[in-house]
Design a protein around this motif. Structure first.
Motif, short mmCIF file in Angstrom:
data_model
loop_
_atom_site.label_atom_id
_atom_site.label_comp_id
_atom_site.label_asym_id
_atom_site.label_seq_id
_atom_site.Cartn_x
_atom_site.Cartn_y
_atom_site.Cartn_z
N ILE A 34 0.85 -1.18 0.00
CA ILE A 34 0.00 0.00 0.00
C ILE A 34 0.88 1.23 0.00
CG2 ILE A 34 -0.15 0.12 2.53
CD1 ILE A 34 -3.11 0.96 2.16
N ARG A 35 0.42 2.28 -0.60
CA ARG A 35 1.09 3.57 -0.51
C ARG A 35 0.90 4.11 0.91
NH1 ARG A 35 4.53 4.63 -4.79
NH2 ARG A 35 3.41 5.00 -6.76
N GLY A 36 1.94 4.72 1.46
CA GLY A 36 1.81 5.34 2.76
C GLY A 36 0.81 6.47 2.76
N SER A 37 0.65 7.09 1.61
CA SER A 37 -0.32 8.18 1.47
C SER A 37 -1.72 7.68 1.20
CB SER A 37 0.11 9.11 0.32
OG SER A 37 0.22 8.38 -0.88
N GLY A 38 -1.85 6.36 1.04
CA GLY A 38 -3.15 5.78 0.75
C GLY A 38 -3.40 5.65 -0.73
N GLY A 39 -4.49 5.00 -1.08
CA GLY A 39 -4.85 4.87 -2.48
C GLY A 39 -4.47 3.53 -3.05
N ILE A 50 -5.08 -5.08 3.04
CA ILE A 50 -4.06 -4.22 3.62
C ILE A 50 -4.64 -2.82 3.80
CG2 ILE A 50 -3.06 -3.55 1.38
CD1 ILE A 50 -0.30 -3.62 2.76
N SER A 51 -4.27 -2.19 4.90
CA SER A 51 -4.74 -0.84 5.16
C SER A 51 -3.67 -0.10 5.94
CB SER A 51 -6.05 -0.86 5.95
OG SER A 51 -5.85 -1.47 7.23
N ARG A 52 -3.83 1.22 6.00
CA ARG A 52 -2.86 1.98 6.80
C ARG A 52 -3.57 3.06 7.59
NH1 ARG A 52 -4.62 6.16 5.02
NH2 ARG A 52 -3.54 7.73 3.81
N ASP A 53 -2.97 3.41 8.70
CA ASP A 53 -3.47 4.49 9.55
C ASP A 53 -2.37 5.52 9.63
OD1 ASP A 53 -4.19 6.17 11.64
OD2 ASP A 53 -5.21 4.56 12.74
N SER A 54 -2.53 6.60 8.89
CA SER A 54 -1.48 7.60 8.83
C SER A 54 -1.32 8.36 10.14
CB SER A 54 -1.74 8.58 7.69
OG SER A 54 -2.99 9.20 7.85
#
Length: 125
Positions: A50-55, A69-73
């Motif tokens: 995943i991009r750290g910036s999302g998307g 996969i997901s991220r929490d900035s």
């Protein structure tokens, strides 16, 4: 730079597990983050990114439709929700990171600069 993976464990086939990776020491929002796994006797293989910036996200064919996969900035974490686990998912799971790069190279393990210690996932009945 630190990447700390957690959440591994022993689960039965068909069950779920959620991994988390806490990242620090680099620009999370300008990075690419991936999960990579290594099964006993096998080479490391790409799982998801995943991009750290999302998307943008990408999955290995073997986990598509089962893993997310997901991220929490806000927390600088990247997560891997694993559903419908099977015996072939047994492996040590690693979190990897790099400065934001060409998306087409996202599954190339040699392109990653930062690696965390793995967390063991065992699927067994």
């Amino acid at each position: 730079v630190q990447l700390q993976a957690s959440g591994g464990g022993l689960v039965q086939p068909g069950n779920s597990l959620r991994l988390s990776c806490a990242a620090s020491g680099f620009a999370f929002g300008n990075s690419d983050l991936s999960w990579v796994r290594q099964a006993p006797g096998k080479e490391r293989e790409f799982v998801a990114a995943i991009r750290g910036s999302g998307g943008d996200v990408k999955y290995a064919d073997s986990v598509k439709g089962r893993f997310t996969i997901s991220r929490d900035s806000a927390k600088n974490t990247v997560n891997l929700q694993m559903n419908s686990l099977n015996f072939e998912d047994t492996a040590v799971y690693y979190c990897a990171g790099r400065r934001r790069g060409i998306w087409g190279t996202i599954s190339r393990l040699e392109s990653y600069t930062y690696w965390g210690r793995g967390t063991q996932v065992t699927v067994s009945s």
